[in-house]
Design a protein around this motif. Structure first.
Motif: not given
Length: 420
Positions: A209-218, A333-340
């Motif tokens: 997954v692109d961990a940056t693209a899916f990172a949490f965004d407040a 699951i990878g996308e979920y984790w990337a978003s924290g």
């Protein structure tokens, strides 16, 4: 350019020309999330001269004018689909595809002057093998899984279904003849070695997954929650992305949503992003007592999924257990984790269930064990109470789902001959 030698013992000395075959359509979310990132990795290599992306289009897409998005089109990458004929019995249609498509791929490979094929998934690998049968054009298979057994264990195919029998045979041939296999789970790499596949031809590449693209965004979290009318920051929001039925739980998934609502109380809200008809999903939600106010249901473009994940606090992965599920890697699951997001998952899902238990990436539940769902929800509450839990879980995506794993696999297995 010098003539290209497709002997299995040779090395490619020219810049590589790769025919990349996706078993999904150009606009399928799996192509966007799993194929395009790997095309980017390949085009970055100085020893890659050109890439031809070939997708398989079915249904309405098979008749549509398809445009490769400008963001993905580069001088190195061209695109040409294979179009399935519409309006026939699904079994006859698939069988016809597997007689017609190899001929079209042979034509494309010759026209493009491909050095080898990379097939994404075992069904694509089957087509690559059928091309090899006629031309000896080398091939690799990434996202290699026991697809035939998946479909049988999920009840989609019967043991006597021609699709099952052919696909299982073709997977055996892929194990014997592919230049390299890239299974998505370490569990399957070990299994392949026990079956006699040389370890040097196998590199595990979980669905990255692109961990940056899916990172949490407040900011996205606040924006989505306000739009959905959620009651302030105290609302506990669970999210599910995907389908119901087949390899996923159906009735059990909705019972799980109900259990989460009971556990977290009146402030609980549910987001469901699914391609299935909204009315059908809402009927099932209503059957377990979840109202339209409590649950939001939509079919979201893949580009919008990250914002919805940011709006949530935890995620569901109700994947139906089966022996072959040990060999899978769920992109969600990878996308979920990337978003924290900590994940509620069933046991035996690829390497992920074990990672979730060992590294506190969520909680594992088993619907066949009384009290298991309640215990998993209690465990989840503990994880959600840890300050900055999203940052820690985001690191799981970096460790286990980074695209660096694919880059390393390509370095180990390409060019042709290096894995022979």
């Amino acid at each position: 350019m010098p003539a290209r030698n497709h002997s299995l013992s040779c090395f490619v000395t020219d810049a590589m020309r790769i025919l990349f075959l996706s078993y999904w359509g150009l606009n399928d979310g799996l192509t966007t999330s799993t194929v395009f990132p790997h095309l980017r990795l390949l085009q970055e290599r100085p020893d890659v001269e050109a890439i031809r992306l070939v997708t398989i289009e079915r249904g309405a897409e098979a008749q549509a004018a398809l445009t490769f998005a400008p963001g993905y089109a580069t001088p190195k990458i061209s695109f040409e689909p294979l179009r399935s004929k519409p309006g026939r019995n699904v079994i006859l249609n698939k069988m016809e595809d597997f007689t017609r498509f190899p001929k079209e791929l042979i034509r494309q490979a010759a026209e493009f002057r491909a050095d080898f094929i990379i097939g994404r998934g075992a069904p694509a690998g089957a087509l690559a093998y059928l091309v090899w049968q006629k031309t000896k054009l080398p091939f690799y298979v990434e996202s290699f899984e026991p697809h035939a057994d998946y479909m049988r264990e999920s009840g989609v195919w019967k043991a006597y279904d021609p699709r099952y029998l052919f696909q299982r045979h073709w997977e055996t041939r892929q194990k014997q003849l592919a230049q390299g296999l890239m299974p998505v789970a370490e569990n399957y790499r070990r299994q392949l070695i026990t079956e006699g596949v040389p370890a040097r031809r196998i590199v595990t590449v979980p669905c990255s997954v692109d961990a940056t693209a899916f990172a949490f965004d407040a900011a996205a979290r606040q924006r989505v929650r306000q739009r959905l009318g959620y009651p302030g920051p105290e609302a506990m929001v669970g999210i599910y992305v995907g389908k119901f039925g087949d390899i996923y739980y159906d009735e059990e998934a909705f019972a799980l949503f109900r259990a989460a609502a009971d556990h977290f109380g009146p402030g609980f809200r549910l987001i469901v992003l699914t391609p299935q008809p909204e009315a059908e999903v809402r009927r099932k939600l209503a059957a377990v007592g979840l109202s339209a106010e409590q649950a939001f249901v939509t079919k979201a473009p893949h580009a919008e999924v990250a914002d919805y994940l940011s709006a949530a606090d935890f995620a569901f992965a109700p994947i139906r257990p089966a022996p072959c599920r040990l060999f899978c890697s769920a992109i969600k699951i990878g996308e979920y984790w990337a978003s924290g997001l900590p994940v509620l998952v069933t046991p035996g899902v690829g390497d992920d269930s074990a990672i979730i238990e060992a590294e506190e990436g969520g909680a594992v539940f088993d619907v066949t064990r009384p009290g298991s769902v309640a215990a998993a929800l209690a465990r989840l509450s503990i994880l959600l109470a840890v300050p900055d839990y999203r940052t820690r879980i985001h690191e799981l995506a970096l460790r286990h789902r980074s695209s660096a794993r694919a880059r390393e696999a390509y370095a180990a297995l390409l060019p042709v001959g290096s894995a022979a």
